[in-house]
Design a protein around this motif. Structure first.
Motif, mmCIF file in Angstrom:
data_model
loop_
_atom_site.group_PDB
_atom_site.id
_atom_site.type_symbol
_atom_site.label_atom_id
_atom_site.label_comp_id
_atom_site.label_asym_id
_atom_site.label_seq_id
_atom_site.Cartn_x
_atom_site.Cartn_y
_atom_site.Cartn_z
ATOM 1 N N MET A 1 23.598 92.020 51.286
ATOM 2 C CA MET A 1 23.957 90.606 51.255
ATOM 3 C C MET A 1 22.726 89.790 50.885
ATOM 4 S SD MET A 1 25.970 88.654 54.209
ATOM 5 C CE MET A 1 26.751 87.150 53.909
ATOM 6 N N GLY A 2 22.808 89.005 49.823
ATOM 7 C CA GLY A 2 21.664 88.238 49.341
ATOM 8 C C GLY A 2 21.454 86.964 50.133
ATOM 9 N N GLU A 3 20.274 86.403 49.975
ATOM 10 C CA GLU A 3 19.935 85.157 50.638
ATOM 11 C C GLU A 3 20.530 83.992 49.848
ATOM 12 O OE1 GLU A 3 15.830 82.821 51.469
ATOM 13 O OE2 GLU A 3 15.867 84.946 51.986
ATOM 14 N N GLN A 4 21.044 82.991 50.576
ATOM 15 C CA GLN A 4 21.636 81.841 49.906
ATOM 16 C C GLN A 4 20.555 81.011 49.236
ATOM 17 O OE1 GLN A 4 23.911 79.913 53.011
ATOM 18 N NE2 GLN A 4 25.770 80.727 52.119
ATOM 19 N N GLN A 5 20.867 80.542 48.030
ATOM 20 C CA GLN A 5 19.956 79.711 47.258
ATOM 21 C C GLN A 5 19.990 78.282 47.790
ATOM 22 O OE1 GLN A 5 20.713 79.926 43.045
ATOM 23 N NE2 GLN A 5 19.631 78.050 42.649
ATOM 24 N N LYS A 6 18.793 77.688 47.962
ATOM 25 C CA LYS A 6 18.700 76.304 48.409
ATOM 26 C C LYS A 6 17.585 75.632 47.625
ATOM 27 C CE LYS A 6 18.138 73.515 52.572
ATOM 28 N NZ LYS A 6 17.977 73.554 54.017
ATOM 29 N N ASN A 7 17.923 74.568 46.934
ATOM 30 C CA ASN A 7 16.948 73.785 46.183
ATOM 31 C C ASN A 7 16.757 72.448 46.873
ATOM 32 O OD1 ASN A 7 16.438 75.411 43.712
ATOM 33 N ND2 ASN A 7 18.646 75.184 43.481
ATOM 34 N N ILE A 8 15.512 72.112 47.175
ATOM 35 C CA ILE A 8 15.179 70.796 47.722
ATOM 36 C C ILE A 8 14.442 70.048 46.621
ATOM 37 C CG2 ILE A 8 13.829 69.547 49.439
ATOM 38 C CD1 ILE A 8 14.479 71.787 51.396
ATOM 39 N N ILE A 9 15.020 68.939 46.201
ATOM 40 C CA ILE A 9 14.462 68.170 45.104
ATOM 41 C C ILE A 9 13.852 66.894 45.675
ATOM 42 C CG2 ILE A 9 14.946 67.047 42.900
ATOM 43 C CD1 ILE A 9 17.365 69.636 44.101
ATOM 44 N N LEU A 14 13.204 63.472 40.945
ATOM 45 C CA LEU A 14 14.466 62.795 40.678
ATOM 46 C C LEU A 14 14.227 61.694 39.647
ATOM 47 C CD1 LEU A 14 15.689 62.413 44.368
ATOM 48 C CD2 LEU A 14 16.635 63.966 42.651
ATOM 49 N N LYS A 15 15.273 61.369 38.908
ATOM 50 C CA LYS A 15 15.214 60.219 37.998
ATOM 51 C C LYS A 15 15.825 59.040 38.743
ATOM 52 C CE LYS A 15 15.507 63.071 33.941
ATOM 53 N NZ LYS A 15 16.455 63.817 33.145
ATOM 54 N N ILE A 16 14.995 58.051 39.042
ATOM 55 C CA ILE A 16 15.432 56.890 39.812
ATOM 56 C C ILE A 16 15.313 55.658 38.919
ATOM 57 C CG2 ILE A 16 15.023 55.474 41.854
ATOM 58 C CD1 ILE A 16 13.801 57.974 43.203
ATOM 59 N N VAL A 17 16.462 55.056 38.590
ATOM 60 C CA VAL A 17 16.459 53.878 37.732
ATOM 61 C C VAL A 17 15.680 52.764 38.427
ATOM 62 C CG1 VAL A 17 17.938 52.103 36.692
ATOM 63 C CG2 VAL A 17 18.593 54.502 36.561
ATOM 64 N N TRP A 141 23.262 43.052 45.621
ATOM 65 C CA TRP A 141 21.892 43.448 45.938
ATOM 66 C C TRP A 141 21.887 44.234 47.241
ATOM 67 C CZ3 TRP A 141 17.741 43.185 42.847
ATOM 68 C CH2 TRP A 141 17.882 42.427 41.686
ATOM 69 N N LYS A 142 21.079 45.279 47.257
ATOM 70 C CA LYS A 142 20.960 46.133 48.437
ATOM 71 C C LYS A 142 19.530 46.625 48.539
ATOM 72 C CE LYS A 142 23.658 48.778 45.436
ATOM 73 N NZ LYS A 142 23.968 47.602 44.736
ATOM 74 N N GLY A 143 19.120 46.964 49.758
ATOM 75 C CA GLY A 143 17.757 47.446 49.963
ATOM 76 C C GLY A 143 17.642 48.169 51.294
ATOM 77 N N GLY A 144 16.480 48.763 51.517
ATOM 78 C CA GLY A 144 16.211 49.429 52.787
ATOM 79 C C GLY A 144 16.695 50.859 52.879
ATOM 80 N N LEU A 145 16.985 51.496 51.757
ATOM 81 C CA LEU A 145 17.397 52.897 51.749
ATOM 82 C C LEU A 145 16.176 53.750 51.428
ATOM 83 C CD1 LEU A 145 19.820 54.978 51.742
ATOM 84 C CD2 LEU A 145 19.759 54.730 49.250
ATOM 85 N N LYS A 146 15.925 54.764 52.245
ATOM 86 C CA LYS A 146 14.865 55.722 51.967
ATOM 87 C C LYS A 146 15.504 57.042 51.559
ATOM 88 C CE LYS A 146 11.281 53.905 55.009
ATOM 89 N NZ LYS A 146 10.351 54.264 56.110
ATOM 90 N N ILE A 147 15.007 57.608 50.471
ATOM 91 C CA ILE A 147 15.503 58.894 49.988
ATOM 92 C C ILE A 147 14.387 59.914 50.177
ATOM 93 C CG2 ILE A 147 16.363 60.187 48.004
ATOM 94 C CD1 ILE A 147 17.411 57.500 46.906
ATOM 95 N N TYR A 148 14.633 60.883 51.060
ATOM 96 C CA TYR A 148 13.636 61.921 51.356
ATOM 97 C C TYR A 148 13.710 63.075 50.364
ATOM 98 C CZ TYR A 148 12.992 59.295 55.596
ATOM 99 O OH TYR A 148 12.725 58.272 56.471
ATOM 100 N N HIS A 149 14.931 63.480 50.034
ATOM 101 C CA HIS A 149 15.134 64.527 49.039
ATOM 102 C C HIS A 149 16.626 64.741 48.817
ATOM 103 C CE1 HIS A 149 14.653 66.811 52.918
ATOM 104 N NE2 HIS A 149 15.815 67.274 52.524
ATOM 105 N N ALA A 150 16.916 65.443 47.741
ATOM 106 C CA ALA A 150 18.276 65.917 47.479
ATOM 107 C C ALA A 150 18.282 67.399 47.792
ATOM 108 C CB ALA A 150 18.660 65.682 46.022
ATOM 109 N N VAL A 151 19.453 67.914 48.193
ATOM 110 C CA VAL A 151 19.591 69.335 48.525
ATOM 111 C C VAL A 151 20.770 69.897 47.745
ATOM 112 C CG1 VAL A 151 20.021 71.017 50.348
ATOM 113 C CG2 VAL A 151 18.690 68.957 50.865
ATOM 114 N N VAL A 152 20.514 70.996 47.056
ATOM 115 C CA VAL A 152 21.578 71.757 46.400
ATOM 116 C C VAL A 152 21.539 73.132 47.037
ATOM 117 C CG1 VAL A 152 22.416 72.746 44.243
ATOM 118 C CG2 VAL A 152 21.369 70.463 44.259
ATOM 119 N N LYS A 153 22.613 73.449 47.775
ATOM 120 C CA LYS A 153 22.626 74.676 48.575
ATOM 121 C C LYS A 153 23.851 75.521 48.253
ATOM 122 C CE LYS A 153 23.542 74.330 53.007
ATOM 123 N NZ LYS A 153 23.446 74.065 54.444
ATOM 124 N N GLU A 154 23.622 76.806 48.053
ATOM 125 C CA GLU A 154 24.724 77.738 47.827
ATOM 126 C C GLU A 154 25.537 77.856 49.105
ATOM 127 O OE1 GLU A 154 25.195 82.465 47.209
ATOM 128 O OE2 GLU A 154 23.515 81.523 46.153
#
Length: 156
Positions: A1-9, A14-17, A141-154
């Protein structure tokens, strides 16, 4: 059984407009710092990562709201993902209205009980997953959001 893939971006991958304009975003100077949204009316944060064909993946963002966050009541965010640039999007709606804004408490969107699952096919022509966090339709208008990372997990 293989290990699940997990990407932390991390935010730097990230491309943030509007991220290059310090009136709208405070971008991290250290690897573990979040990107902090100061104010925008158009939220678009996108990324991509390689995946294995024939597997399922969960896409989420780890975020927090600052105590002075604004503009999130009755605002719907969308988390979207697709396989390949020409793929069809899978998406989930997220509402931050009832999130705890005390002390930058981190949480995942979408919440685990409401995961965004992307199902790849073994014969897909592209082995890259494209994803994003969006609020581009309302124009508030919106503000006060912090983005720590995105996660793509198998997932199984």
């Amino acid at each position: 059984m293989g290990e699940q893939q997990k990407n932390i971006i991390k935010p730097k991958d990230l491309k943030i407009v509007w991220s290059s304009d310090n009136r709208y975003w405070r971008m991290p100077t250290q690897p573990d710092q979040p990107a902090e949204l100061l104010q925008v009316c158009w939220l678009e944060v996108t990324g991509s990562c390689p995946i294995d064909k024939g597997k399922k993946y969960n896409v989420s963002f780890e975020v927090s709201l600052t105590p002075d966050a604004f503009g999130w009541n009755n605002t719907t965010l969308y988390i979207m993902a697709k396989i390949g640039e020409k793929g069809r999007y899978t998406w989930k709606k997220v509402n931050l209205t009832n999130q705890n804004t005390n002390k930058d408490q981190r949480f995942s969107i979408p919440h685990e009980q409401n995961n965004l699952i992307v199902d790849t096919v073994a014969d897909a022509s592209d082995d890259k997953l494209y994803f994003g966090l969006y609020e581009i339709w309302k124009g508030n208008w919106k503000g006060g959001l912090k983005i720590y990372h995105a996660v793509v997990k198998e997932v199984n």
